[in-house]
Structures are given as C-alpha cells and as structure tokens.
Scaffold this motif. Structure first.
Motif, PDB file in Angstrom:
ATOM      1  N   LEU A   1       0.865  -1.188   0.000  1.00 36.11           N
ATOM      2  CA  LEU A   1       0.000   0.000   0.000  1.00 36.11           C
ATOM      3  C   LEU A   1       0.896   1.232   0.000  1.00 36.11           C
ATOM      4  CD1 LEU A   1      -2.624   1.563   0.244  1.00 36.11           C
ATOM      5  CD2 LEU A   1      -2.724   0.936   2.672  1.00 36.11           C
ATOM      6  N   ASP A   2       1.021   1.875  -1.153  1.00 37.30           N
ATOM      7  CA  ASP A   2       1.987   2.959  -1.313  1.00 37.30           C
ATOM      8  C   ASP A   2       1.586   4.236  -0.591  1.00 37.30           C
ATOM      9  OD1 ASP A   2       3.567   1.317  -2.831  1.00 37.30           O
ATOM     10  OD2 ASP A   2       2.984   2.198  -4.755  1.00 37.30           O
ATOM     11  N   ALA A   3       0.276   4.519  -0.506  1.00 36.34           N
ATOM     12  CA  ALA A   3      -0.130   5.789   0.107  1.00 36.34           C
ATOM     13  C   ALA A   3      -1.626   5.800   0.365  1.00 36.34           C
ATOM     14  CB  ALA A   3       0.227   6.975  -0.804  1.00 36.34           C
ATOM     15  N   TYR A   4      -1.984   6.537   1.394  1.00 37.08           N
ATOM     16  CA  TYR A   4      -3.349   7.035   1.529  1.00 37.08           C
ATOM     17  C   TYR A   4      -3.360   8.426   0.918  1.00 37.08           C
ATOM     18  CZ  TYR A   4      -4.277   3.233   4.822  1.00 37.08           C
ATOM     19  OH  TYR A   4      -4.440   1.996   5.382  1.00 37.08           O
ATOM     20  N   LEU A   5      -4.302   8.670   0.021  1.00 40.49           N
ATOM     21  CA  LEU A   5      -4.414   9.947  -0.673  1.00 40.49           C
ATOM     22  C   LEU A   5      -5.809  10.524  -0.487  1.00 40.49           C
ATOM     23  CD1 LEU A   5      -2.854   8.892  -4.111  1.00 40.49           C
ATOM     24  CD2 LEU A   5      -1.678  10.087  -2.248  1.00 40.49           C
ATOM     25  N   TRP A   6      -5.920  11.842  -0.591  1.00 40.43           N
ATOM     26  CA  TRP A   6      -7.238  12.457  -0.707  1.00 40.43           C
ATOM     27  C   TRP A   6      -7.456  12.725  -2.188  1.00 40.43           C
ATOM     28  CZ3 TRP A   6      -8.178  16.363   3.895  1.00 40.43           C
ATOM     29  CH2 TRP A   6      -8.247  15.627   5.096  1.00 40.43           C
ATOM     30  N   VAL A   7      -8.002  11.727  -2.874  1.00 38.98           N
ATOM     31  CA  VAL A   7      -8.228  11.828  -4.313  1.00 38.98           C
ATOM     32  C   VAL A   7      -9.474  12.663  -4.584  1.00 38.98           C
ATOM     33  CG1 VAL A   7      -8.511  10.548  -6.458  1.00 38.98           C
ATOM     34  CG2 VAL A   7      -7.090   9.596  -4.618  1.00 38.98           C
ATOM     35  N   LYS A   8     -10.576  12.277  -4.003  1.00 46.49           N
ATOM     36  CA  LYS A   8     -11.754  13.141  -4.029  1.00 46.49           C
ATOM     37  C   LYS A   8     -11.480  14.328  -3.113  1.00 46.49           C
ATOM     38  CE  LYS A   8     -16.142  14.394  -4.526  1.00 46.49           C
ATOM     39  NZ  LYS A   8     -16.752  14.775  -5.824  1.00 46.49           N
ATOM     40  N   ARG A   9     -11.703  15.516  -3.607  1.00 47.84           N
ATOM     41  CA  ARG A   9     -11.445  16.714  -2.812  1.00 47.84           C
ATOM     42  C   ARG A   9     -12.596  16.905  -1.819  1.00 47.84           C
ATOM     43  NH1 ARG A   9      -7.524  20.013  -5.236  1.00 47.84           N
ATOM     44  NH2 ARG A   9      -8.482  21.981  -4.593  1.00 47.84           N
ATOM     45  N   PRO A  10     -12.341  16.765  -0.517  1.00 46.65           N
ATOM     46  CA  PRO A  10     -13.437  16.861   0.455  1.00 46.65           C
ATOM     47  C   PRO A  10     -14.165  18.197   0.350  1.00 46.65           C
ATOM     48  CG  PRO A  10     -11.447  16.023   1.498  1.00 46.65           C
ATOM     49  CD  PRO A  10     -11.047  16.494   0.135  1.00 46.65           C
ATOM     50  N   GLY A  11     -15.475  18.114   0.252  1.00 50.14           N
ATOM     51  CA  GLY A  11     -16.290  19.312   0.117  1.00 50.14           C
ATOM     52  C   GLY A  11     -16.771  19.558  -1.290  1.00 50.14           C
ATOM     53  N   GLU A  12     -16.279  18.786  -2.252  1.00 49.25           N
ATOM     54  CA  GLU A  12     -16.795  18.886  -3.609  1.00 49.25           C
ATOM     55  C   GLU A  12     -17.881  17.839  -3.807  1.00 49.25           C
ATOM     56  OE1 GLU A  12     -13.651  18.981  -6.471  1.00 49.25           O
ATOM     57  OE2 GLU A  12     -12.825  20.852  -5.661  1.00 49.25           O
ATOM     58  N   SER A  13     -18.975  18.258  -4.422  1.00 47.30           N
ATOM     59  CA  SER A  13     -20.178  17.442  -4.516  1.00 47.30           C
ATOM     60  C   SER A  13     -19.977  16.196  -5.373  1.00 47.30           C
ATOM     61  CB  SER A  13     -21.309  18.290  -5.108  1.00 47.30           C
ATOM     62  OG  SER A  13     -22.487  17.531  -5.286  1.00 47.30           O
ATOM     63  N   ASP A  14     -20.737  15.129  -5.020  1.00 45.74           N
ATOM     64  CA  ASP A  14     -20.771  13.932  -5.840  1.00 45.74           C
ATOM     65  C   ASP A  14     -21.719  14.075  -7.021  1.00 45.74           C
ATOM     66  OD1 ASP A  14     -18.991  12.349  -4.279  1.00 45.74           O
ATOM     67  OD2 ASP A  14     -20.591  12.032  -2.823  1.00 45.74           O
ATOM     68  N   GLY A  15     -22.631  15.044  -6.958  1.00 44.09           N
ATOM     69  CA  GLY A  15     -23.607  15.235  -8.029  1.00 44.09           C
ATOM     70  C   GLY A  15     -24.863  15.896  -7.501  1.00 44.09           C
ATOM     71  N   THR A  16     -25.800  16.114  -8.398  1.00 45.11           N
ATOM     72  CA  THR A  16     -27.034  16.818  -8.039  1.00 45.11           C
ATOM     73  C   THR A  16     -28.004  15.844  -7.373  1.00 45.11           C
ATOM     74  OG1 THR A  16     -27.835  16.419 -10.283  1.00 45.11           O
ATOM     75  CG2 THR A  16     -26.820  18.557  -9.842  1.00 45.11           C
ATOM     76  N   CYS A  17     -27.658  15.445  -6.172  1.00 49.55           N
ATOM     77  CA  CYS A  17     -28.503  14.548  -5.408  1.00 49.55           C
ATOM     78  C   CYS A  17     -28.516  15.022  -3.964  1.00 49.55           C
ATOM     79  CB  CYS A  17     -27.976  13.110  -5.488  1.00 49.55           C
ATOM     80  SG  CYS A  17     -26.186  12.992  -5.292  1.00 49.55           S
ATOM     81  N   ASP A  18     -29.666  14.872  -3.319  1.00 52.54           N
ATOM     82  CA  ASP A  18     -29.795  15.209  -1.900  1.00 52.54           C
ATOM     83  C   ASP A  18     -29.308  16.619  -1.584  1.00 52.54           C
ATOM     84  OD1 ASP A  18     -30.860  12.603  -0.968  1.00 52.54           O
ATOM     85  OD2 ASP A  18     -28.960  11.920  -1.804  1.00 52.54           O
ATOM     86  N   GLY A  19     -29.673  17.542  -2.465  1.00 58.00           N
ATOM     87  CA  GLY A  19     -29.383  18.951  -2.211  1.00 58.00           C
ATOM     88  C   GLY A  19     -28.040  19.432  -2.682  1.00 58.00           C
ATOM     89  N   GLY A  20     -27.251  18.563  -3.319  1.00 57.56           N
ATOM     90  CA  GLY A  20     -25.912  18.954  -3.741  1.00 57.56           C
ATOM     91  C   GLY A  20     -25.899  19.668  -5.080  1.00 57.56           C
ATOM     92  N   PRO A  21     -24.850  20.471  -5.327  1.00 52.37           N
ATOM     93  CA  PRO A  21     -24.654  21.063  -6.647  1.00 52.37           C
ATOM     94  C   PRO A  21     -24.104  20.030  -7.618  1.00 52.37           C
ATOM     95  CG  PRO A  21     -22.854  21.671  -5.212  1.00 52.37           C
ATOM     96  CD  PRO A  21     -23.808  20.870  -4.376  1.00 52.37           C
TER      97      PRO A  21
END
Length: 332
Positions: free
Chosen positions: A293-313
């Motif tokens: 296991l080479d690294a733990y990364l923050w690939v998805k930028r925390p706070g950026e929406s997954d899509g227009t679901c459940d109130g998200g942009p």
C-alpha cells in the motif's frame, strides 16, 4: 461518479444540518491549538497542498466574516493535500504546469486525477469525457507533457475499468477503452518522475476482486505503478486495505493507493452520493504500515459534490456546508 449499484434514499436537510451544528463553547486557545495540530501534515506525507483551493478560500472568507469556529474546522481540509482534477474537454496543460511548478518549488509531489475517458460515467452524474479516441489521446498527451520532470502522482480514470466489469459501459466500447487506458499509462510513464495508478473501483462496487484482474491487465496495469481504490467513496481503510491486498496478490504483487478523503465514518448503506454524517479519513501519507500500500491519498477533494442529489450542486462543485460537516465530524 457512481461507486456501486445503488438505490438512492431521500436524505433530509435536517440530517445534513445536524452534521453542521455549532460546537459547544470551549476555551478559544485550546480550540486553536487543537485545530493547528489537526491541520498539520501527517508523518510521511510528501504531497503538495494547494494554497488556492476552494477550502482555503472558504476558510479565509469565513474568518473575515467572523465565523472563526467554522474557519478553524475547515482548515482540517484546507491545510492538507488533495488531488487536482484538470477539467476534461479543455486543455489541462496550464493548470498542470502551474501546480507542478508550485509543488516543485515547495519540494513536494503534486497529485492529479486524469478523468476524460470517452463515454465517461455511463452518462450519469459525471457524464462527459473526450469526444473520441483521438481527442483522448491528445488530451492525455498535453497532460503528460505538462508534468515535465516534476514529481507527480496520477490516478487514472476513476470508474473506467469497474464500469467495464459491471456492464454499465456498453460492450462495444470495452476494447477501445482498455486500449486507451494502456496507451495513457505508457504516455504518463514517459515522464521520468510520474507515478500512475489505474483506478479499480471499491470493495462495495465489484465485490469479487478477482473479476477485476483480467480487465486491469488488458488495460495495462502491469505498465503502471499500481491501482487505486475507493476513489470518491467511503469504504473504511481496513476493508479497502484487505480488498487491495487480495487484488494485489492476484496481480502478482502489484502495489496500490487508497482514497481516504471521506471514509472516517465509513459508508452510509445504500447511499454513495453526498451521504450525510460522513467524516474526513486518514490524512494523506506514504506511511501506511503495509509494503504493498503505497499511500493514503485524498483523491476526491473533500467538500466537492458527488452530483445533483440530496441537495448537492453539480458533480465536482464546491459545497461549503458539506465540507464543514466532514470537517466537524472528523473529530481529529
């Protein structure tokens, strides 16, 4: 970008608001000290922190507005490295050059996501991608050239292989996709200090990791530095690590990286798109305690929406309320 076959449930505004509830009154100096410790880079982290990320700008804006507690909480995101996703359908080179130059000046490694494969995301929340194979080749060539000799990590095409395995991508596109992924790996690897990890989904999506072995091989994983797991999902470190080790063994010892950006509370069953109550996970680090296991990364930028679901942009758009909930729920 979907990470499993799912049925969305209706999430209430109250549920998200509860994650954003104000913290109780405490000694300000203690809070400042704790926030500073939480924001410090993890041991073994060589990765570059974007000084102009949405989280940085949001924290600064809240500080100016007197929202000091919220600003401190958001520094748990702002002060830690997260991947850059250069926009598809446009020239990625200017943003890539800017980031690699800044990272090199800081003696750090920039992390990127290449996400422009044709027929991307099966027309779902992150639909789009290059118009055709030649457009994709041109895009990846510009991207790779812009990396130059700088130290960089590229996570290649979230969803692309797993959507072959689950059948979401129509069969007539499979061979071309695998060929394009292999070409992209080899193009990025021409850069002398670039590591490439081909995305392989997550444990909740393709539940039998051995189903991924041949598609990953056909897509060129043997020419890459390894594969990536849990991108934009919430599976725990422990579950993802064991899944990764099983897949690694089946591939002859291939290394891998894990996206730990939002998995601090694990998944919310049945919901992958903007689930409430989630938390930040392990800060980016190469100190994993596992040789494969080479690294733990923050690939998805925390706070950026997954899509227009459940109130998200729209997918990839900054959502400050969700970011704040992640930060507050992280607890460390």
């Amino acid at each position: 970008m979907p990470r499993m076959i799912h049925t969305l449930t209706s999430l209430t505004v109250l549920a998200l608001a509860a994650g954003c509830a104000a913290a109780p009154d405490v000694d300000e100096a203690s809070v400042a000290g704790a926030a500073s410790r939480r924001a410090s880079p993890a041991p073994g982290s060589p990765f570059w922190v974007d000084p102009d990320s949405p989280a940085v700008r949001q924290a600064e804006a809240w500080q100016r507005e007197g929202r000091t507690e919220d600003a401190r909480a958001l520094r748990r995101i702002a002060d830690r490295p997260a991947a850059l996703w250069p926009a598809g359908e446009t020239d990625p080179a200017p943003r890539v050059r800017e980031a690699t130059a800044a990272a090199a000046a800081a003696g750090r490694t920039a992390v990127f996501v290449a996400y422009d494969i044709p027929h991307r995301d099966c027309g779902q929340h992150s639909a789009g991608g290059a118009a055709d194979a030649d457009a994709y080749r041109a895009w990846t060539d510009r991207f790779a050239e812009a990396l130059g000799a700088s130290r960089a990590v590229v996570v290649l095409e979230p969803d692309a292989v797993a959507h072959i395995v689950d059948g979401c991508t129509p069969a007539e596109y499979h061979a071309e996709r695998e060929r394009l992924l292999g070409e992209a790996i080899r193009r990025f690897k021409r850069q002398p200090n670039t590591k490439v990890y081909l995305d392989a989904g997550n444990p909740s999506w393709i539940k039998e990791p051995l189903r991924l072995v041949e598609p990953l091989r056909r897509a060129g994983v043997d020419d890459a530095d390894g594969f990536a797991l849990n991108v934009s999902n919430f599976q725990t470190d422990a579950v993802t690590r064991e899944y990764g080790l099983t897949l690694s063994r089946a591939l002859g010892g291939t290394h891998f990286v894990v996206d730990s950006s939002r998995n601090g509370n694990g998944p919310l069953p049945g919901v992958w798109c903007n689930p409430p109550g989630r938390a930040l996970g392990t800060p980016p680090t190469t100190d994993t305690g596992e040789p494969h296991l080479d690294a733990y990364l923050w690939v998805k930028r925390p706070g950026e929406s997954d899509g227009t679901c459940d109130g998200g942009p729209s997918a990839g758009s900054w959502w400050p309320e969700y970011a704040l909930a992640l930060a507050r729920n992280s607890g460390s």
